[in-house]
Design a protein around this motif. Structure first.
Motif, PDB file in Angstrom:
ATOM      1  N   PHE A   1       0.452  -1.593   0.106  1.00 37.27           N
ATOM      2  CA  PHE A   1       0.123  -0.278  -0.095  1.00 37.27           C
ATOM      3  C   PHE A   1       1.006   0.874  -0.032  1.00 37.27           C
ATOM      4  N   ALA A   2       1.992   0.946   0.723  1.00 33.89           N
ATOM      5  CA  ALA A   2       2.774   2.073   0.706  1.00 33.89           C
ATOM      6  C   ALA A   2       3.503   2.649  -0.378  1.00 33.89           C
ATOM      7  N   THR A   3       4.738   1.650  -0.763  1.00 33.53           N
ATOM      8  CA  THR A   3       4.872   1.953  -2.269  1.00 33.53           C
ATOM      9  C   THR A   3       4.251   2.142  -3.031  1.00 33.53           C
ATOM     10  N   ASN A   4       3.088   1.232  -3.462  1.00 36.73           N
ATOM     11  CA  ASN A   4       1.922   1.833  -5.051  1.00 36.73           C
ATOM     12  C   ASN A   4       1.395   3.063  -5.041  1.00 36.73           C
ATOM     13  N   PHE A   5       1.220   3.363  -3.609  1.00 37.58           N
ATOM     14  CA  PHE A   5       0.325   4.460  -3.254  1.00 37.58           C
ATOM     15  C   PHE A   5       1.507   5.485  -3.803  1.00 37.58           C
TER      16      PHE A   5
ATOM     17  N   VAL B   1       0.673 -19.451 -10.632  1.00 35.38           N
ATOM     18  CA  VAL B   1       0.653 -18.385 -11.772  1.00 35.38           C
ATOM     19  C   VAL B   1      -0.958 -17.814 -11.230  1.00 35.38           C
ATOM     20  N   VAL B   2      -1.930 -18.726 -10.858  1.00 30.78           N
ATOM     21  CA  VAL B   2      -2.986 -17.422 -10.322  1.00 30.78           C
ATOM     22  C   VAL B   2      -3.107 -17.285  -9.715  1.00 30.78           C
ATOM     23  N   ALA B   3      -2.574 -17.514  -8.090  1.00 29.82           N
ATOM     24  CA  ALA B   3      -2.565 -17.107  -7.065  1.00 29.82           C
ATOM     25  C   ALA B   3      -1.584 -15.463  -7.856  1.00 29.82           C
ATOM     26  N   LEU B   4      -0.756 -15.673  -7.489  1.00 29.52           N
ATOM     27  CA  LEU B   4       0.940 -14.201  -8.456  1.00 29.52           C
ATOM     28  C   LEU B   4      -0.045 -14.155  -9.430  1.00 29.52           C
ATOM     29  N   GLY B   5      -0.909 -13.964  -9.881  1.00 33.89           N
ATOM     30  CA  GLY B   5      -1.589 -13.186 -11.140  1.00 33.89           C
ATOM     31  C   GLY B   5      -2.409 -12.178  -9.989  1.00 33.89           C
ATOM     32  N   LEU B   6      -3.182 -12.745  -9.330  1.00 30.93           N
ATOM     33  CA  LEU B   6      -3.970 -11.872  -8.693  1.00 30.93           C
ATOM     34  C   LEU B   6      -3.099 -10.921  -8.259  1.00 30.93           C
ATOM     35  N   ALA B   7      -2.564 -11.647  -6.969  1.00 31.86           N
ATOM     36  CA  ALA B   7      -1.843 -10.180  -6.090  1.00 31.86           C
ATOM     37  C   ALA B   7      -1.075  -9.324  -7.201  1.00 31.86           C
ATOM     38  N   GLY B   8      -0.498  -9.460  -8.035  1.00 36.79           N
ATOM     39  CA  GLY B   8      -0.456  -8.728  -9.449  1.00 36.79           C
ATOM     40  C   GLY B   8      -0.797  -7.415  -9.972  1.00 36.79           C
ATOM     41  N   VAL B   9      -2.768  -8.431  -9.929  1.00 34.68           N
ATOM     42  CA  VAL B   9      -3.798  -7.074 -10.490  1.00 34.68           C
ATOM     43  C   VAL B   9      -4.044  -6.315  -9.618  1.00 34.68           C
ATOM     44  N   ILE B  10      -4.004  -6.526  -7.998  1.00 29.48           N
ATOM     45  CA  ILE B  10      -4.114  -6.060  -7.262  1.00 29.48           C
ATOM     46  C   ILE B  10      -3.239  -4.744  -6.300  1.00 29.48           C
ATOM     47  N   ASN B  11      -1.993  -5.233  -7.002  1.00 22.19           N
ATOM     48  CA  ASN B  11      -0.932  -4.468  -7.369  1.00 22.19           C
ATOM     49  C   ASN B  11      -1.134  -2.885  -7.681  1.00 22.19           C
ATOM     50  N   VAL B  12      -1.109  -3.670  -9.230  1.00 23.11           N
ATOM     51  CA  VAL B  12      -1.291  -2.890 -10.141  1.00 23.11           C
ATOM     52  C   VAL B  12      -2.428  -1.803  -9.762  1.00 23.11           C
TER      53      VAL B  12
ATOM     54  N   THR C   1       8.057   4.879   7.342  1.00 20.76           N
ATOM     55  CA  THR C   1       8.197   3.831   7.887  1.00 20.76           C
ATOM     56  C   THR C   1       7.811   2.712   7.294  1.00 20.76           C
ATOM     57  N   LEU C   2       7.030   2.887   6.776  1.00 15.65           N
ATOM     58  CA  LEU C   2       6.398   1.322   6.093  1.00 15.65           C
ATOM     59  C   LEU C   2       7.665   0.477   4.325  1.00 15.65           C
TER      60      LEU C   2
END
Length: 432
Positions: free
Chosen positions: A57-61, A262-273, A370-371
């Motif tokens: 959240f911190a880095t992406n925002f 692929v499915v789990a990390l792909g989902l995490a990647g979508v959330i980060n984007v 800090t994050l």
């Protein structure tokens, strides 16, 4: 795909065994194989929680607010790296029946394994800072709970979630997946509320930076995405996954693990984007006061995009902190048991690693800064997990016929080299 006769026991199965009625009915046999495959899915979803923890959240925002869509490509590349790394960790567990810390202790000199353990504990503390601080902020934003008590509540909830693992792996995985779904739902709601510029998103997929400060944030994104503690954890989640009795079944399990990753990390990647896109769509070009911290980002979302968007953000943050703190505790247990051959009570383990986070909350230090710093520290810890994983996964005396080929080893080496290079640049930028 799977020999369903072996499900539920570890005894050998003779190749000339009499076929069962299940095997005689192709439809029933196919359903059985799918049930077995479904039972093997889950470890990567537990691991993926670490890739959307509050540090992200911190880095992406921060990246979206300061540089718009510029660093989307960094998130995508980091996520592809994570897929390769996590599959290698899962593969080590499936093939050897050992987790990565156990293999390091068995295969490396004692001094080297001790140093690896020490740095892994430091990384665990940096991880806890992100997880506890994030969950505490979420509780504070949603319910007005003061930050220090919110951190203690997070610890209690993490123990409860982790306690489910004592009653079976599947219960723990289902709770983690449910929290993951909350994070995804929250950000999909936010994206639907604020919209995005398709052409700008496409431009962000082209590799480029926007000055030295953007490189520092890129290193933080990598540190928040490729998480060293979960590299250790994934091998532990798969080491006792299936009672296969021959190499054919082992290969089938590995195929399921590839799909799981692929499915789990792909989902995490979508959330980060989506995180970065939401921040870019709402805050890019505005004054820093709107997104210079997670709290300010929440307030800015409420002001600029509506209260529902802010609530969805806070719910996602809380779900992320609670799930990742549970997974972080689990990873810490794996690290200590593997390197030291000793189990430490969860309360002692959690008390030690969460202390820096509670200090941050108690002293009222700048939370988002800090994050981000914690994620940069994690980036420095990544090579200490990747290099041993790369070395061990290429060895035939460890992996047998499943040892990595030269191409895979080269890719793993390239990932490690990229992260080390980013870290070197980061250190240079900080010192100059």
């Amino acid at each position: 795909m799977f020999d369903t006769r072996t499900a539920g026991h570890r005894g050998p199965v003779s190749d000339d065994a009499e076929p069962s009625s299940t095997a005689a009915d192709p439809a029933v046999g196919e359903r059985s194989r799918w049930r077995v495959a479904a039972g093997l899915v889950g470890p990567a979803f537990v691991a993926s929680v670490a890739y959307i923890d509050p540090g992200n959240f911190a880095t992406n925002f921060s990246a979206g607010a300061k540089y718009g869509y510029t660093l989307i490509w960094v998130v995508v590349v980091a996520n592809v790296m994570a897929m390769l790394v996590q599959y290698q960790s899962a593969k080590v567990g499936v093939v050897t029946g050992r987790d990565l810390p156990e293999l390091c202790r068995e295969r490396f000199p004692r001094t080297a394994s001790t140093l690896l353990w020490v740095q892994a504990e430091v990384v665990a503390m940096a991880t806890d800072i992100a997880e506890f601080v994030g969950a505490a902020i979420g509780l504070n934003l949603l319910f007005g709970v003061p930050l220090l008590p919110a951190g203690l509540i997070t610890a209690v909830v993490a123990f409860v979630i982790l306690g489910l693992e004592q009653h079976g792996r599947r219960r723990f995985e289902l709770v983690v997946v449910a929290l993951l779904a909350l994070v995804l739902s929250g950000f999909l709601y936010d994206l639907a509320s604020v919209g995005a510029h398709a052409s700008a998103v496409a431009g962000g997929l082209v590799p480029h930076f926007a000055g030295a400060d953007s490189v520092v944030l890129a290193a933080g994104i990598v540190g928040a995405t490729v998480m060293p503690h979960v590299v250790y954890l994934h091998s532990a989640l798969t080491k006792n996954l299936s009672p296969f009795v021959n190499d054919r079944e082992r290969r089938s399990v590995l195929r399921v693990q590839r799909l799981d990753v692929v499915v789990a990390l792909g989902l995490a990647g979508v959330i980060n984007v989506v995180m970065l896109v939401v921040a870019a769509a709402v805050f890019s070009g505005l004054s820093g006061q709107h997104a210079d911290s997670i709290v300010a980002a929440h307030a800015g979302l409420a002001e600029l995009a509506g209260g529902g968007t802010a609530v969805a953000f806070a719910v996602a943050l809380l779900a992320s902190g609670l799930s990742s703190s549970s997974v972080g505790t689990y990873a810490g247990q794996v690290v200590m048991a593997g390197y030291l051959r000793r189990q430490v009570p969860l309360f002692v383990r959690r008390g030690v690693t969460m202390l820096p986070a509670l200090v941050v909350l108690g002293l009222g230090l700048p939370l988002t800064s800090t994050l981000v710093v914690s994620q940069v520290l994690l980036s420095f810890g990544v090579p200490f997990a990747l290099v041993p994983l790369t070395m061990l996964s290429r060895r035939a005396d460890v992996m047998g016929p499943h040892a990595n080929r030269a191409t895979t080893t080269a890719l793993m080496s390239a990932v490690a080299a990229t992260i080390i290079t980013l870290n070197a640049y980061l250190l240079y930028a900080v010192l100059h």
